[in-house]
Write an enzyme that holds these catalytic residues in place. Sequence first.
Site, short mmCIF file in Angstrom:
data_model
loop_
_atom_site.label_atom_id
_atom_site.label_comp_id
_atom_site.label_asym_id
_atom_site.label_seq_id
_atom_site.Cartn_x
_atom_site.Cartn_y
_atom_site.Cartn_z
N HIS A 184 0.97 -1.18 -0.15
CA HIS A 184 -0.07 -0.04 0.10
C HIS A 184 0.80 1.17 0.11
O HIS A 184 1.67 1.57 0.95
CB HIS A 184 -1.04 -0.03 1.26
CG HIS A 184 -1.90 -0.98 1.18
ND1 HIS A 184 -2.14 -1.87 2.47
CD2 HIS A 184 -2.72 -1.39 0.10
CE1 HIS A 184 -3.22 -2.81 1.86
NE2 HIS A 184 -3.60 -2.61 0.43
N GLU A 206 1.48 3.22 3.16
CA GLU A 206 2.09 2.67 4.30
C GLU A 206 3.82 2.54 4.13
O GLU A 206 4.11 1.46 3.41
CB GLU A 206 1.45 1.29 4.51
CG GLU A 206 -0.16 1.61 4.90
CD GLU A 206 -0.87 0.24 4.80
OE1 GLU A 206 -0.32 -0.93 4.73
OE2 GLU A 206 -2.24 0.11 4.96
N HIS A 249 3.34 -3.91 6.62
CA HIS A 249 2.15 -2.86 6.18
C HIS A 249 2.10 -1.70 7.38
O HIS A 249 3.27 -1.78 8.33
CB HIS A 249 0.78 -3.57 6.42
CG HIS A 249 0.68 -4.42 5.25
ND1 HIS A 249 -0.40 -4.23 4.17
CD2 HIS A 249 1.36 -5.61 4.83
CE1 HIS A 249 -0.42 -5.02 3.23
NE2 HIS A 249 0.61 -5.93 3.50
N GLU A 266 2.05 -5.52 10.90
CA GLU A 266 1.42 -4.09 10.82
C GLU A 266 2.49 -3.43 11.76
O GLU A 266 2.64 -3.75 12.94
CB GLU A 266 0.14 -3.92 11.49
CG GLU A 266 -0.81 -4.91 10.52
CD GLU A 266 -1.29 -3.88 9.26
OE1 GLU A 266 -1.10 -2.48 9.28
OE2 GLU A 266 -2.06 -4.49 8.52
#
Length: 519
Positions: free
Chosen positions: A111, A114, A243, A335
């Site tokens: 993404h 990110e 991410h 994440e």
Amino acid sequence: MAWPYFLDCGRYFASVEEGCYDPLEKLREGLDTEEALPSGLPPTFIHFTHHSYAQMVRVLRRTAARCAHIAKTYSIGRSFNGKELLVIEFSARPGQHELMEPEVKLIGNIHGNEVAGREMLIYLAQYLCTEYLLGSARIQRLLNTTRIHLLPSMNPDGYEVAAAEGAGYNGWTSGRQNAQNLDLNRNFPDLTSEYYRLAESRSVRGDHIPIPQHYWWGKVAPETKAIMKWMRTTPFVLSASLHGGDLVVSYPFDFSKHPQEEKMFSPTPDEKMFKLLARAYADVHPMMMDRSENRCGGNFLKRGSIINGADWYSFTGGMSDFNYLHSNCFEITVELGCVKFPPEEALYTLWQHNKEPLLNFVEMVHRGIKGVVMDKFGKPVKNARIVVKGIRHDITTAPDGDYWRLLPPGSHIVIAQAPGYSKVIKKVTIPARMKRAGRVDFILQPLGTGPKQLLLGPRRSGSGLRDPPGGASRYGEPKEPGQEPLGGRRQPSVGGSKPWWWSYFTSLSEHKPRWLLKY
């Protein structure tokens, strides 16, 4: 306030303002003067800042040039706007697969907004090069036994959109998608739905699922195609996608078994192994282990900062599910923090928090077993299946006949099989603290040879076992050097003693199958 440069003082990064002895001063000799930083610092020092596309490419190529004996860069394709998807790899022999050397990939910036993962992989590339040159025993051992591929930016087009707004001003979704307005982590084939359908039929395996033809009728991003082609040409064993937006490690499946349920625990057959992989990252991350419920990702605290993806939220077309169901590769999603585009002053701290988790995770590729499958003439058998009893997910051998099977500690019955050959079974025990893959080789015999077909074939149970495990060590290796424990090479004894397969059947049950002695 930005923290522009940090020096490696005794393998710990410190601000230039603090000052320290430069252990890499001699490495500046012979470098082009244009590579020297304006401050006079050696180019081996990490610049903890955001990198534009051009800066990222320059850093990766200079790092590869500096460590040319262990690193190289290559492109796996181009983005929709024509930017190269540049990878830097590290291994003892960059550019080639070595027999039984496991391959790992780390992917950032899927993404575009990110960006922490993008920067962590740029820093990791520089760190691996520097530490190898400094003589770090850990890094030298890692790079001499592992082939590591780093793709810092899978979505360079999206990054440019996000970077135009700048750190701290970036919206939650600005630049998330690629230049075609596609979410790349929703753009892979939905093999998870097919897996759930196949799982209802116990006779069908739910692994190496082909890409359905109708998938190509839709919009497939060039970045997605590049990843899939990359996976076909390299026998990856382990992978992580980096991410941002929360602080947790998730693992497949990401798509729920019941799509109408927003959250539903949906494990793979390798649930135990995936939890070990996720914990390998989370357990050494200082903020993921922080006990404050007010911290970023505090709602995952009771779970140990790891979660099954579908139990968090369900979505289809994810890269992790595709890796697991289409190839041999196990992929987790990390994440890295609640801020998707962190300011520059936060980057050094982020690196400190994630350096050890990244290394610890990559080292997990050496858990389980590895080996070579060959025929009786020593010729490698490619695409042979490695089956583990109780785990309905097979992996296959690479073109050279080598394989790697990530497995949790414990005892496992491992079977090697290929069309035209009889199956070979071995029992392996993996100690809890074992950090190096056990060597388990298989030699397959052509079908129709040996007495085992008459003995076991007609009365074959659901296990499908045809070859005895033979004399295997705790790691599944032959007890005697050079001796392959194949029961098919031994004839039933005479004179009243038990036949060669007797020990195997008696180990399965206390009820000895004496009816087989009639044969």
